[in-house]
Design a protein around this motif. Structure first.
Motif, PDB file in Angstrom:
ATOM      1  N   ARG A 117      49.044  39.770  44.892  1.00 25.02           N
ATOM      2  CA  ARG A 117      49.345  41.051  44.255  1.00 25.02           C
ATOM      3  C   ARG A 117      50.011  40.754  42.916  1.00 25.02           C
ATOM      4  O   ARG A 117      51.035  40.089  42.863  1.00 25.02           O
ATOM      5  N   THR A 118      49.401  41.258  41.851  1.00 23.68           N
ATOM      6  CA  THR A 118      49.916  41.018  40.508  1.00 23.68           C
ATOM      7  C   THR A 118      50.011  42.345  39.761  1.00 23.68           C
ATOM      8  O   THR A 118      49.196  43.239  39.966  1.00 23.68           O
ATOM      9  N   TYR A 140      49.528  47.554  40.264  1.00 25.88           N
ATOM     10  CA  TYR A 140      49.151  46.238  40.783  1.00 25.88           C
ATOM     11  C   TYR A 140      47.643  46.101  40.942  1.00 25.88           C
ATOM     12  O   TYR A 140      46.916  47.083  41.049  1.00 25.88           O
ATOM     13  N   VAL A 141      47.215  44.847  40.991  1.00 24.61           N
ATOM     14  CA  VAL A 141      45.879  44.495  41.461  1.00 24.61           C
ATOM     15  C   VAL A 141      46.118  43.709  42.741  1.00 24.61           C
ATOM     16  O   VAL A 141      46.903  42.751  42.766  1.00 24.61           O
ATOM     17  N   ARG A 142      45.488  44.152  43.810  1.00 23.36           N
ATOM     18  CA  ARG A 142      45.674  43.525  45.119  1.00 23.36           C
ATOM     19  C   ARG A 142      44.366  42.879  45.558  1.00 23.36           C
ATOM     20  O   ARG A 142      43.336  43.544  45.615  1.00 23.36           O
ATOM     21  N   THR A 143      44.422  41.597  45.850  1.00 17.05           N
ATOM     22  CA  THR A 143      43.237  40.872  46.313  1.00 17.05           C
ATOM     23  C   THR A 143      43.537  40.211  47.643  1.00 17.05           C
ATOM     24  O   THR A 143      44.567  39.548  47.797  1.00 17.05           O
ATOM     25  N   THR A 144      42.659  40.411  48.597  1.00 15.34           N
ATOM     26  CA  THR A 144      42.767  39.730  49.875  1.00 15.34           C
ATOM     27  C   THR A 144      41.638  38.709  49.972  1.00 15.34           C
ATOM     28  O   THR A 144      40.537  38.936  49.467  1.00 15.34           O
ATOM     29  N   ALA A 145      41.954  37.591  50.578  1.00 16.91           N
ATOM     30  CA  ALA A 145      40.959  36.522  50.758  1.00 16.91           C
ATOM     31  C   ALA A 145      41.154  35.913  52.134  1.00 16.91           C
ATOM     32  O   ALA A 145      42.275  35.858  52.650  1.00 16.91           O
ATOM     33  N   GLU A 146      40.046  35.469  52.706  1.00 16.48           N
ATOM     34  CA  GLU A 146      40.133  34.804  53.998  1.00 16.48           C
ATOM     35  C   GLU A 146      39.002  33.810  54.142  1.00 16.48           C
ATOM     36  O   GLU A 146      37.998  33.876  53.428  1.00 16.48           O
ATOM     37  N   THR A 181      39.063  43.014  46.036  1.00 16.16           N
ATOM     38  CA  THR A 181      40.020  43.286  44.963  1.00 16.16           C
ATOM     39  C   THR A 181      40.041  44.777  44.667  1.00 16.16           C
ATOM     40  O   THR A 181      38.984  45.379  44.465  1.00 16.16           O
ATOM     41  N   VAL A 182      41.245  45.351  44.642  1.00 13.37           N
ATOM     42  CA  VAL A 182      41.390  46.782  44.372  1.00 13.37           C
ATOM     43  C   VAL A 182      42.618  47.023  43.503  1.00 13.37           C
ATOM     44  O   VAL A 182      43.603  46.295  43.596  1.00 13.37           O
ATOM     45  N   PRO A 183      42.558  48.064  42.640  1.00 13.20           N
ATOM     46  CA  PRO A 183      43.775  48.462  41.940  1.00 13.20           C
ATOM     47  C   PRO A 183      44.684  49.196  42.920  1.00 13.20           C
ATOM     48  O   PRO A 183      44.205  49.887  43.821  1.00 13.20           O
ATOM     49  N   ASP A 184      45.980  49.037  42.757  1.00 13.56           N
ATOM     50  CA  ASP A 184      46.944  49.659  43.658  1.00 13.56           C
ATOM     51  C   ASP A 184      48.189  50.015  42.844  1.00 13.56           C
ATOM     52  O   ASP A 184      49.110  49.216  42.730  1.00 13.56           O
ATOM     53  N   GLY A 185      48.147  51.185  42.221  1.00 19.04           N
ATOM     54  CA  GLY A 185      49.242  51.576  41.332  1.00 19.04           C
ATOM     55  C   GLY A 185      49.228  50.704  40.085  1.00 19.04           C
ATOM     56  O   GLY A 185      48.209  50.598  39.419  1.00 19.04           O
TER      57      GLY A 185
END
Length: 82
Positions: free
Chosen positions: A10-11, A39-45, A33-37
């Motif tokens: 989250r950046t 922030y940019v939130r990226t999940t990886a697995e 990857t999605v914008p969140d306010g």
């Protein structure tokens, strides 16, 4: 037994929608990857540490480029309005 490695990055950014859109084009199937306010939130697995590490490394390089481009585009758009 299978190992699952997952995490979130989250950046904060001045133009999170632009950065998220630029990054999404390079996402692997195991990334989101999605914008969140602000922030940019990226999940990886993944199930291989080496692969997840390489994906995160690539993502961070792309993140730097995406942020620079979004800041430049905003500057140019702002300059053209004057």
């Amino acid at each position: 037994m299978s190992l699952l490695i997952s995490g979130e990055i989250r950046t904060s950014h001045k133009f999170p929608e632009c950065v998220a859109e630029a990054l999404s084009a390079d996402n692997l199937l195991s990334m989101r990857t999605v914008p969140d306010g602000v922030y940019v939130r990226t999940t990886a697995e993944g199930n291989k540490l080496r692969s997840v590490t390489a994906s995160v490394d690539d993502y961070l390089m792309n993140l730097s480029v995406a942020e620079d481009i979004c800041n430049c585009v905003s500057f140019v758009k702002g300059s053209s309005r004057k």
